[in-house]
Design an enzyme around this catalytic site. Structure first.
Site, PDB file in Angstrom:
ATOM      1  N   ASP A 197       0.839  -0.991   0.558  1.00 34.77           N
ATOM      2  CA  ASP A 197      -0.349   0.008  -0.065  1.00 34.77           C
ATOM      3  C   ASP A 197       0.974   0.960   0.059  1.00 34.77           C
ATOM      4  O   ASP A 197       1.378   1.944   1.172  1.00 34.77           O
ATOM      5  CB  ASP A 197      -0.724  -0.087   1.469  1.00 34.77           C
ATOM      6  CG  ASP A 197      -2.093   1.644   1.428  1.00 34.77           C
ATOM      7  OD1 ASP A 197      -1.547   2.011   1.171  1.00 34.77           O
ATOM      8  OD2 ASP A 197      -3.423   0.590   1.530  1.00 34.77           O
ATOM      9  N   HIS A 198       0.940   1.889  -0.784  1.00 36.82           N
ATOM     10  CA  HIS A 198       1.942   2.826  -0.984  1.00 36.82           C
ATOM     11  C   HIS A 198       2.294   3.825  -0.492  1.00 36.82           C
ATOM     12  O   HIS A 198       2.973   4.872   0.192  1.00 36.82           O
ATOM     13  CB  HIS A 198       2.161   3.807  -2.798  1.00 36.82           C
ATOM     14  CG  HIS A 198       1.566   4.630  -3.164  1.00 36.82           C
ATOM     15  ND1 HIS A 198       0.480   3.817  -3.429  1.00 36.82           N
ATOM     16  CD2 HIS A 198       1.580   5.475  -3.107  1.00 36.82           C
ATOM     17  CE1 HIS A 198      -0.310   4.870  -3.829  1.00 36.82           C
ATOM     18  NE2 HIS A 198       0.358   5.666  -3.766  1.00 36.82           N
ATOM     19  N   HIS A 260      -5.661   3.377   1.191  1.00 34.88           N
ATOM     20  CA  HIS A 260      -5.044   4.120   1.488  1.00 34.88           C
ATOM     21  C   HIS A 260      -5.516   4.615   3.266  1.00 34.88           C
ATOM     22  O   HIS A 260      -5.081   5.135   4.087  1.00 34.88           O
ATOM     23  CB  HIS A 260      -4.718   5.370   0.497  1.00 34.88           C
ATOM     24  CG  HIS A 260      -4.268   4.730  -1.072  1.00 34.88           C
ATOM     25  ND1 HIS A 260      -3.250   3.828  -0.906  1.00 34.88           N
ATOM     26  CD2 HIS A 260      -4.490   4.599  -2.242  1.00 34.88           C
ATOM     27  CE1 HIS A 260      -3.233   3.236  -1.849  1.00 34.88           C
ATOM     28  NE2 HIS A 260      -3.793   4.384  -2.683  1.00 34.88           N
TER      29      HIS A 260
HETATM   30  C1  BG6 Z   1      -3.487   4.993  -6.151  1.00 36.19           C
HETATM   31  C2  BG6 Z   1      -4.416   4.554  -6.713  1.00 36.19           C
HETATM   32  O1  BG6 Z   1      -3.049   3.483  -5.358  1.00 36.19           O
HETATM   33  O2  BG6 Z   1      -3.506   6.049  -5.969  1.00 36.19           O
HETATM   34  C3  BG6 Z   1      -4.402   5.543  -7.912  1.00 36.19           C
HETATM   35  O3  BG6 Z   1      -5.046   3.407  -7.786  1.00 36.19           O
HETATM   36  C4  BG6 Z   1      -4.717   6.894  -7.384  1.00 36.19           C
HETATM   37  O4  BG6 Z   1      -5.863   5.737  -8.283  1.00 36.19           O
HETATM   38  C5  BG6 Z   1      -3.106   7.128  -6.754  1.00 36.19           C
HETATM   39  O5  BG6 Z   1      -4.155   8.811  -8.418  1.00 36.19           O
HETATM   40  C6  BG6 Z   1      -3.074   8.342  -5.425  1.00 36.19           C
HETATM   41  O6  BG6 Z   1      -1.542   7.840  -5.266  1.00 36.19           O
HETATM   42  P1  BG6 Z   1      -0.589   9.389  -4.914  1.00 36.19           P
HETATM   43  O7  BG6 Z   1       0.346   8.682  -3.780  1.00 36.19           O
HETATM   44  O8  BG6 Z   1      -0.442  10.627  -5.823  1.00 36.19           O
HETATM   45  O9  BG6 Z   1      -1.790   9.904  -3.689  1.00 36.19           O
END
Ligand code: BG6
Length: 510
Positions: A197-198, A260
């Site tokens: 989960d980045h 997230h």
């Molecule tokens: C991803 C989603 O996990 O997170 C995308 O699949 C989204 O739809 C993205 O745009 C948002 O990541 P960040 O790091 O730009 O907030």
């Protein structure tokens, strides 16, 4: 220069062991945009093991040279800092390509031979880390074939320690997530599985634990006695771009809230863990997820809002409606905005609503956690003509600005007694003077070190689906509440404001 952000994790900075990283689905966007730039930056900071190779594995036929040229374009475009040609050449010596048709067992046997040859030529006993940057439909067959080819060691003390990193989406609902967990666990032990989960790799998200548990002044206030409510907002200006097929089958609840948002929420609300081990932290996160109230059909009508954007303006530019985006099916009912009022039914959080919202095509890209404290008694200041005193607000800005601010009331200079809100700010850039690493840098490094702290465990995933399934089922089967519309470039439908107004709250203006 070694990055001091990573240094602060003490013993965890010890270098990973020799690693062969095999990326399945390596010709896709993720490898070019995120993974290879992250690895290059780790190499620049001196964090990669001295013996390290990347093998890009995908269905199409490609030479090493073609694959490397494709990756170089990505590094030039997406790396957070410029990678010199010299540094790239040095790094690229460790990149290889292997044709891997996911359902061809022979391709895995050939991969094994390639890995063994690399071990010989490099004189290194590599650990094997498999990164599945593919559609989840392939997770089962890939794991199965790695296993049959003898590429998985269940003994973590053997020469070739193995691990597997899987990208989201992890399931479409509780049942499919559970199936996926079962499929992976047939071949890997839980501690070998790293579910990405980045958001957990973002510095500001990691800082939630440091902030809560290394400051004596906040933790005593961190409960229902002092906190009025919490808001978590993940706003994006982008639409669905080239991902219409994925997004339309997914929607923002599955795309953003299931992973997230619930991860951020659980870190924000956990009890102090017994230590900072992966499982101690994750045990506490699971308790939070278990305590989140499951919604009845009536709750879904009352406490949730979903909507889809129609055309509007973002930064003075007109953008089309969701239904007009390329690849979106006619009449699609997929939500591009969602707002939920969640409740944690435990001792600490009883009666504290936690509002979460996320949307595409909102006016700004911003992710913020906002904690509203209860108002102090106002008797003293009532005579000064205040209707009501502003609440203290603690805002944790996850992105794009990274920092924490605290709004408090103060007396402006002058002969009259008055009270006015002021803001005290901490900003990462100013305080630490170095840019934060990209989330994938930290996560790749941790997977190489077999540290699962920043990855989601099987039970966390299943609990989060258990929370959302009842909501999604009522939305999809009963069509209540209806799918509202909002103009692109607005902050969502007016019903999202009504959701908070019921409890006399308002969304924070971001
Ligand atoms: C991803 C989603 O996990 O997170 C995308 O699949 C989204 O739809 C993205 O745009 C948002 O990541 P960040 O790091 O730009 O907030």
């Amino acid at each position: 220069m070694v990055n001091p952000f990573l240094e602060t994790f003490g013993e965890k900075t010890s270098s990973a062991q020799p690693t062969a990283l095999v990326i399945c689905g390596a010709t896709g966007d993720l490898t070019q945009r995120k993974l290879i730039p992250a690895l290059c930056n780790l190499a620049e900071d001196g964090y990669l093991p001295s013996q390290f190779v990347v093998i890009g594995a995908a269905r199409r036929e490609l030479s090493d040279k073609e694959f490397i040229a494709h990756l170089k374009e990505g590094v030039d475009k997406f790396s957070r800092r410029k990678i010199s040609d010299e540094a790239w050449k040095k790094f690229a010596k460790n990149i290889f390509y292997h044709q891997l048709r996911f359902d061809h067992p022979d391709d895995y046997l050939a991969l094994k031979v390639k890995l063994e040859e690399l071990s010989d030529t490099r004189k290194a006993d590599f650990n094997y880390l498999y990164y599945l940057a593919t559609s989840p439909n392939f997770f089962g067959v890939i794991a199965e074939n790695f296993d049959s080819a003898g590429l998985i060691s269940s003994d973590q003390n053997s020469i070739h320690k193995t691990g597997i990193v899987v990208e989201k989406p992890f399931g479409h609902d509780l049942e499919t997530a559970h199936d996926l967990n079962e499929k992976l666990r047939k071949h890997f032990a839980e501690k070998q599985i790293f579910r990405i989960d980045h958001y957990l790799g973002k510095e500001t998200v990691q800082n939630i634990l440091a902030f809560r548990f290394s400051n004596g002044i906040f933790e005593p206030l961190w409960n229902y006695r002092y906190i009025d409510h919490i808001q978590i907002s993940v706003a994006e200006t982008v639409g669905v771009g080239s991902r219409a097929e994925y997004f339309d089958a997914t929607g923002v609840v599955r795309d953003i809230i299931q992973n997230h948002v619930l991860q951020v929420l659980s870190l924000l609300c956990i009890e102090p863990p017994v230590n900072l081990d992966a499982d101690s932290i994750r045990d506490e996160k699971v308790k939070v997820l278990k305590s989140i109230r499951r919604f009845s059909a009536a709750d879904v009508t009352r406490e949730t809002v979903r909507a889809q954007y129609v055309s509007g303006f973002i930064d003075d530019k007109q953008v089309g409606s969701y239904l007009d985006e390329k690849g979106v099916p006619t009449g699609s009912h997929t939500e591009t905005y969602a707002a939920l009022a969640l409740h944690i039914d435990n001792w600490r959080w009883s009666g504290v609503p936690i509002y979460v919202r996320t949307g595409k095509r909102l006016p700004k890209r911003i992710t913020e956690i906002t904690v509203y404290f209860k108002r102090p008694p106002e008797a003293l200041f009532r005579d000064l003509g205040f209707q009501s005193m502003e609440q203290n607000v603690l805002a944790i800005q996850v992105q794009p600005k990274e920092g924490i601010s605290l709004k408090m009331n103060s007396k402006p200079p002058g002969p009259k007694m008055r009270v006015q809100p002021v803001v005290m700010e901490f900003n990462y850039g100013h305080s630490f003077g170095v840019p934060s690493p990209e989330a994938y840098e930290r996560l790749l490094l941790d997977a190489m070190r077999s540290d699962s702290t920043l990855f989601t465990r099987d039970d966390e995933i299943e609990e989060s689906w258990d929370i959302l399934d009842p909501i999604l089922n009522v939305w999809e089967n009963d069509n209540v509440p209806p799918l509202y519309r909002y103009d692109a470039g607005s902050w969502g439908p007016k019903e999202a404001a009504t959701l908070l107004r019921k409890r006399e709250h308002r969304w924070r203006r971001l």
